[in-house]
Design a protein around this motif. Sequence first.
Motif, short mmCIF file in Angstrom:
data_model
loop_
_atom_site.label_atom_id
_atom_site.label_comp_id
_atom_site.label_asym_id
_atom_site.label_seq_id
_atom_site.Cartn_x
_atom_site.Cartn_y
_atom_site.Cartn_z
N ALA A 34 -6.18 7.09 -4.41
CA ALA A 34 -6.00 8.41 -5.03
C ALA A 34 -4.76 9.11 -4.48
O ALA A 34 -4.13 9.92 -5.17
CB ALA A 34 -7.24 9.26 -4.79
N GLY A 35 -4.39 8.75 -3.23
CA GLY A 35 -3.20 9.34 -2.62
C GLY A 35 -1.93 8.56 -2.90
O GLY A 35 -0.88 8.88 -2.32
N GLY A 36 -1.99 7.54 -3.75
CA GLY A 36 -0.79 6.82 -4.15
C GLY A 36 -0.46 5.59 -3.32
O GLY A 36 0.61 5.00 -3.48
N VAL A 37 -1.37 5.14 -2.45
CA VAL A 37 -1.15 3.93 -1.66
C VAL A 37 -1.80 2.75 -2.38
O VAL A 37 -2.96 2.84 -2.80
CB VAL A 37 -1.75 4.07 -0.24
N ARG A 38 -1.06 1.66 -2.56
CA ARG A 38 -1.64 0.47 -3.20
C ARG A 38 -2.76 -0.08 -2.32
O ARG A 38 -2.66 -0.14 -1.10
CB ARG A 38 -0.57 -0.62 -3.38
N THR A 39 -3.83 -0.55 -2.97
CA THR A 39 -4.99 -1.03 -2.22
C THR A 39 -5.40 -2.42 -2.72
O THR A 39 -5.46 -2.67 -3.92
CB THR A 39 -6.18 -0.08 -2.36
N ILE A 40 -5.69 -3.29 -1.77
CA ILE A 40 -6.13 -4.66 -2.06
C ILE A 40 -7.40 -4.91 -1.25
O ILE A 40 -7.44 -4.61 -0.05
CB ILE A 40 -5.03 -5.68 -1.66
N HIS A 41 -8.41 -5.43 -1.90
CA HIS A 41 -9.64 -5.75 -1.18
C HIS A 41 -9.78 -7.26 -1.11
O HIS A 41 -9.81 -7.95 -2.14
CB HIS A 41 -10.87 -5.13 -1.87
N PHE A 42 -9.87 -7.78 0.11
CA PHE A 42 -9.95 -9.22 0.34
C PHE A 42 -11.39 -9.59 0.67
O PHE A 42 -11.90 -9.21 1.71
CB PHE A 42 -9.01 -9.60 1.48
N PRO A 102 1.95 3.09 4.14
CA PRO A 102 2.32 1.68 4.15
C PRO A 102 2.54 1.19 2.72
O PRO A 102 2.13 1.84 1.75
CB PRO A 102 1.11 1.00 4.79
N ASP A 103 3.19 0.03 2.58
CA ASP A 103 3.42 -0.54 1.25
C ASP A 103 2.11 -0.91 0.57
O ASP A 103 2.02 -0.88 -0.66
CB ASP A 103 4.32 -1.76 1.35
N ALA A 104 1.11 -1.27 1.35
CA ALA A 104 -0.22 -1.57 0.79
C ALA A 104 -1.24 -1.54 1.91
O ALA A 104 -0.92 -1.76 3.09
CB ALA A 104 -0.24 -2.92 0.09
N PHE A 105 -2.47 -1.24 1.52
CA PHE A 105 -3.61 -1.34 2.43
C PHE A 105 -4.46 -2.52 1.99
O PHE A 105 -4.76 -2.67 0.80
CB PHE A 105 -4.46 -0.07 2.40
N ILE A 106 -4.84 -3.37 2.95
CA ILE A 106 -5.70 -4.52 2.65
C ILE A 106 -7.00 -4.37 3.43
O ILE A 106 -7.00 -4.44 4.67
CB ILE A 106 -5.01 -5.85 3.02
N GLY A 107 -8.07 -4.13 2.71
CA GLY A 107 -9.39 -4.06 3.34
C GLY A 107 -10.01 -5.45 3.34
O GLY A 107 -10.19 -6.04 2.28
N VAL A 108 -10.28 -5.97 4.52
CA VAL A 108 -10.82 -7.32 4.64
C VAL A 108 -12.33 -7.23 4.84
O VAL A 108 -12.82 -6.85 5.91
CB VAL A 108 -10.16 -8.09 5.80
N ASP A 109 -13.07 -7.55 3.78
CA ASP A 109 -14.53 -7.47 3.78
C ASP A 109 -14.97 -6.06 4.19
O ASP A 109 -14.38 -5.10 3.74
CB ASP A 109 -15.10 -8.56 4.69
N ALA A 110 -16.01 -5.90 5.04
CA ALA A 110 -16.50 -4.59 5.49
C ALA A 110 -16.50 -3.57 4.35
O ALA A 110 -15.92 -2.48 4.48
CB ALA A 110 -15.65 -4.08 6.66
#
Length: 380
Positions: free
Chosen positions: A110-118, A89-97
């Motif tokens: 590490a695998g090249g996927v952008r990550t955002i933590h909300f 996906p274009d980005a992964f968004i982890g919402v809390d947890a």
Amino acid sequence: MDRAPQLALVAGEASGDLLAGLLMGGLRARWPALRAAGIGGPRMAAQGFEAWWPHEKLAVRGYVEVLRHYREIAAIRRTLGDRLLRERPDAFIGVDAPDFNLGLEERLRAGGVRTIHFVCPSIWAWRGKRVEKIRRAADHVLCLFPFEPELLAAHGIAATYVGHPLADTIPLEVPRSKARQALGVGEGETVVALMPGSRRSEAQYMAASVVQAAAEMHRREPGLRFLLPVVPGLHGLIAPAVEQYAGGAAVTLVEGRSHEVLAASDVVIVASGTATLEAALFKRPMVITYKMHWLSYQLMKRMGYLPWVGLPNILCEDFVVPELLQDAATPQALADAALRWLHDPAGCARLAERFTELHLRLRRDTAQAATHAIEEVLRG
């Protein structure tokens, strides 16, 4: 980013589903053709989210409780990570947890996927060493509270303060009469809201003592009315506790509609968590409580840095409302504390002023601010 992005999200419980649902409203306003999938609940589904697993799978709190479900949760995280690394996906968004999401984010990043933590983990309250994991896991953190971006920047973590979405959705002026009318509550009735938690593990540990507190309050003041909003899926756990422990107290189970219950209430007995902030934004006096497995409690207590547990007290930096935790959370103590609020209208008025100030600080059009921050990450 001109085209609509494909995003993956994980929200692990009812409060995360609420935050993610509000976030997705902002994302879909920006990109009507947005595609989003992963782990989520009904509020996300209402925004077109495709849930590969329901959010209840991750709604576990406490070390001992997590161990009982560890193999299943670990398998879900591994399978989800494999799929996202394939589909990219274009980005992964982890919402809390954070216990689930940070490890997944670290692998994806590490695998090249952008990550955002909300939702910044509460490293300012406990488990401060977790900041190192956040630095490895997240390209960007969306923060609910204004002091968090500076704290993260000191550790080299990019972050944006987006305000708290609940402060946008909950009105400054509490719609008390409208809520009472919708719930069939008379204007002259005194209402106590009972909120023993939105997770199954919370209800298992707290439902009995909270309902017994209602029975004790009824014994002392028989005219009280009790409303208990039930999270979908927990009715079969809550209803027997009410039947067994309520005595003669008039406890009405309300399917969902927690915001209406809070607006209609005069005082709240509430499990520590997001619901305490919701109660504060509704300007309600409250008693914060929490119970868990004794070993989980001992482990978590040793990791804390602050004298407070409840979000209203943490954000006000003061014991503005009482906290009754673990062995102190007896039905008698909960009833005592709740009744004190009912007999102290001047104290309730002062508390409402503090909570109004807090409400104004947290208002920031979170969905729009978060969407803008996410767009900047996607462009980068």
